[in-house]
Design a protein around this motif. Structure first.
Motif, PDB file in Angstrom:
ATOM      1  N   ARG A   4      40.735   1.790 -22.730  1.00 27.24           N
ATOM      2  CA  ARG A   4      40.258   2.909 -23.546  1.00 27.24           C
ATOM      3  C   ARG A   4      40.314   2.530 -25.025  1.00 27.24           C
ATOM      4  O   ARG A   4      41.290   1.950 -25.507  1.00 27.24           O
ATOM      5  N   SER A   5      39.242   2.859 -25.759  1.00 24.69           N
ATOM      6  CA  SER A   5      39.199   2.568 -27.191  1.00 24.69           C
ATOM      7  C   SER A   5      40.399   3.193 -27.902  1.00 24.69           C
ATOM      8  O   SER A   5      40.770   4.334 -27.616  1.00 24.69           O
ATOM      9  N   PRO A   6      40.987   2.459 -28.869  1.00 23.31           N
ATOM     10  CA  PRO A   6      42.097   3.047 -29.633  1.00 23.31           C
ATOM     11  C   PRO A   6      41.649   4.251 -30.463  1.00 23.31           C
ATOM     12  O   PRO A   6      42.485   5.017 -30.937  1.00 23.31           O
ATOM     13  N   LEU A   7      40.351   4.404 -30.641  1.00 23.53           N
ATOM     14  CA  LEU A   7      39.840   5.522 -31.438  1.00 23.53           C
ATOM     15  C   LEU A   7      39.423   6.708 -30.567  1.00 23.53           C
ATOM     16  O   LEU A   7      38.877   7.684 -31.070  1.00 23.53           O
ATOM     17  N   ALA A   8      39.644   6.608 -29.263  1.00 27.02           N
ATOM     18  CA  ALA A   8      39.222   7.674 -28.346  1.00 27.02           C
ATOM     19  C   ALA A   8      40.040   8.934 -28.575  1.00 27.02           C
ATOM     20  O   ALA A   8      41.205   8.867 -28.950  1.00 27.02           O
ATOM     21  N   GLY A 281      34.703  -3.125 -29.554  1.00 23.88           N
ATOM     22  CA  GLY A 281      35.742  -3.810 -30.314  1.00 23.88           C
ATOM     23  C   GLY A 281      36.310  -3.007 -31.472  1.00 23.88           C
ATOM     24  O   GLY A 281      37.148  -3.516 -32.218  1.00 23.88           O
ATOM     25  N   ALA A 282      35.850  -1.769 -31.642  1.00 24.06           N
ATOM     26  CA  ALA A 282      36.251  -1.000 -32.834  1.00 24.06           C
ATOM     27  C   ALA A 282      37.739  -0.712 -32.869  1.00 24.06           C
ATOM     28  O   ALA A 282      38.337  -0.357 -31.863  1.00 24.06           O
ATOM     29  N   GLN A 373      43.430   4.570 -39.255  1.00 29.15           N
ATOM     30  CA  GLN A 373      42.300   4.398 -38.337  1.00 29.15           C
ATOM     31  C   GLN A 373      41.023   5.019 -38.881  1.00 29.15           C
ATOM     32  O   GLN A 373      39.945   4.715 -38.393  1.00 29.15           O
ATOM     33  N   ASP A 374      41.141   5.921 -39.858  1.00 22.85           N
ATOM     34  CA  ASP A 374      39.966   6.599 -40.384  1.00 22.85           C
ATOM     35  C   ASP A 374      39.775   6.214 -41.842  1.00 22.85           C
ATOM     36  O   ASP A 374      40.551   6.619 -42.705  1.00 22.85           O
TER      37      ASP A 374
END
Lengths: 408, 408
Positions: A4-8, A281-282, A373-374
């Motif tokens: 799962r994407s770390p940004l999910a 890869g984000a 992250q943002d």
């Protein structure tokens, strides 16, 4: 699905059902996987439709099919195939789309043009008609499912299921909007494409829905980029069943039209962000705010030039406040820019202004911002009133691993 | 310099000296390194000059200085600073360029506009005038050096020194052309930019030299891309000392003008390829031949769209004959294209034609071709006579490591 994407988001949201919309999934077996890969959505008679599709000069036959059907304004069904994009497959690809539409039309006793079809996955392999037909037959009799299962089934390299909702008051009637989307890049060919579907119970004229969707698209889906590679198959469709019982919207002057338009735009923005957050890869979600351009369109192009710069994207991955790369990306955009009126912010800190670095700016808040992250980059061109916001992600080893350490 | 690129030539070539050109290097100490970082080239009176510079809207003061001086047509010296690009530094950057030109003009008793200046390295830090002046003073009295030392000294993140030569007959006089170049990307900011310098003993009018250089640039330097990021500082200058004794060339109708133009173009192509072969992280050199476009310019833009596609570049890194990504890159170029007349080759093997995959094409030669270091992709749009050739490299973990695993 892979990690799962770390940004999910933490979890798939709770979404309301939309009256007049029934979701089902089945396993057509387009790839050697055991999950469901065919999504079948049935909509009640009277459903309006609008859509936007890829600008690619090499579109898939599904995109051509939808482009022809959208102006007719009515929909009864949506079929989404995952695992095979059916793009660049000549007359055999077209025949597969026609076969799907015909089989659904026969099942629902509707026109083939009421059936919308999308496919996503490998390019250049004709969609096998026998598998599609068997999958459809299974779907016709399947038990209806919920949004999360449908959102999962339309995915390919996506690392999480993506859905969102919004609502609006039209007069005293509350209407609901729900959207699901898939995509892990503007394109991640062979295995991905951006496909989004919006469902609402509002009663709205298809021409008005189209104009609202086109306007929302310009400010949301057209403002995201993962890797600058536009797909052959990108499609967003909006379906309105009219079951909410509101006074039908036919013009922007109608009471509630503004509210509905705002809700639709909000939903599109949520869905667009969900795609960027699953960018291949984000590790960082990046918002680029451009102001002071000579026009909004110019600001948009400058924002995309920054967002698509591999050097800006790798700098963000490296948590490096490398504003020189932002300057270079602005300079190459081909849009009006004046080095000596330009200023740049990372987070809320002005780092460059009036053609040179801000002397002695405090690096601590900039470094702290970049570790998050943002990430927000602000650019003021100092030339006019044009503005735009673009969203993207960073460029990491993960992107290379997904796209190079891989054979089709 | 870091590890030599796997695509580098075996050795620096043997290059002739150019009469009227004297090379020297010195250590100005722009960075904490012990190598020479200032290159000073003296040219005899009567040297003609031509040049092309970045299209960036945020150019360095060096680029602006050269743009003003090139039309005057005469040159006596070239100064190249490595380690600091002096870009986006406002009036202080401009003052540094003026100080350098003034000091050299005083030394040579020439006009400041006869002194050409380039700088490459970090953006946003004004070039320290005291270091530049001390470096120049050291260079004025240094022992002259050869091409390889000068080519090394202008480099930054380059992994090898880059030089090439060509020759032409003008009447019965043989003229020599030598070029040196640096760059490891169209831009790799903070630490790189493409700077190229060509020296010839030919006698040629500066206006004619300019028109030949501009034409050669369009077919060589403008046809390469490493990462799509155009620099703030890219500059190519050509100097002609006139010492060969040929009848001076003043028009393309003169005997030998065609030969000289061909030699100049050949030299530019060699230098352009040397830059691509040092592309950051590159493991494959890629030639993209586009034909059948509606115009040469259209073919050029389609070629660049393919060459800049991260997905095409990662596919090549992965030795994957992923022609679907080539189709997508053509489709997004915004140029006339018709999916159904398009054909694509990898090496000499046709893999897609007439809107679909070539059925049963032999994959063995394609796989063998992709395992090599020199990849050729052919695209025939089937629409017209427009053609272009673009050169690029693949996109690998090395690029990410160089640009993300790094802090400025």
């Amino acid at each position: 699905m892979t990690d799962r994407s770390p940004l999910a988001p933490a979890a798939f949201p709770s979404l309301p059902s939309i009256e007049g919309v029934t979701l089902r999934t089945a396993r057509a077996g387009y790839k050697a996987w055991t999950r469901c890969d065919l999504t079948y959505v049935e909509m009640d008679a009277g459903t309006a439709v609008a859509g936007v599709t890829t600008q690619s000069k090499c579109p898939s036959p599904e995109v051509e099919w939808c482009r022809d059907a959208i102006p007719l304004g009515s929909a009864r069904a949506l079929v989404v195939n995952a695992g095979n994009a059916n793009a660049f497959t000549g007359h055999r690809g077209r025949a597969a789309v026609e076969a799907i539409a015909a089989r659904v039309a026969n099942h629902l006793s509707c026109l083939p043009s009421d059936v919308f079809v999308s496919s996503t996955g490998v390019i250049g392999v004709p969609l096998p008609i026998d598998k599609a037909e068997a999958g459809l037959d299974a779907a016709f009799t399947a038990i209806p499912c919920g949004w999360e299962e449908a959102a999962t089934t339309i995915g390919t390299t996506d690392t999480y299921a993506k859905g969102a909702s919004a609502s609006a008051m039209i007069g005293d009637v509350r209407v609901e909007l729900v959207g699901i989307i898939k995509g892990s890049g503007m394109i991640a060919p062979d295995m991905a494409t951006m496909l989004g579907y919006i469902f609402t119970d509002a009663a709205i004229d298809p021409a008005l829905l189209q104009s609202m969707l086109s306007a929302a698209n310009k400010r949301t889906f057209s403002c995201i980029t993962v890797d600058s590679d536009t797909s052959t198959s990108d499609t967003v469709l909006a379906f309105a069943t009219g079951k909410a019982g509101n006074a039908p919207l036919t013009s922007m002057d109608d009471a509630g039209a503004d509210a509905f338009h705002a809700a639709l735009t909000d939903l599109c923005r949520q869905l667009a962000h969900l795609v960027v957050r699953d960018g291949e890869g984000a590790t960082k979600f990046v918002e680029i705010n451009v102001e002071g351009a000579t026009s909004d369109d110019s600001a948009h192009r400058i924002g995309l030039s920054i967002a698509n710069s591999p050097l800006v994207k790798t700098a963000i991955a490296g948590e490096d406040a490398n504003w020189g790369r932002v300057v270079a990306a602005i300079g190459k955009a081909g849009e009006p820019a004046d080095r000596d009126t330009l200023s740049i912010r990372f987070g809320t800190t002005q780092v460059a202004s009036g053609g040179l670095a801000v002397e002695g700016y405090d690096e601590a808040p900039v470094a702290a911002h970049l570790k998050g992250q943002d990430i927000v980059i602000g650019v003021d061109l100092g030339l006019g009133d044009g503005r735009a916001t673009i969203w993207t992600c960073d460029l990491t080893h993960g992107y290379i691993s997904i796209n190079a350490d891989y054979r089709s």
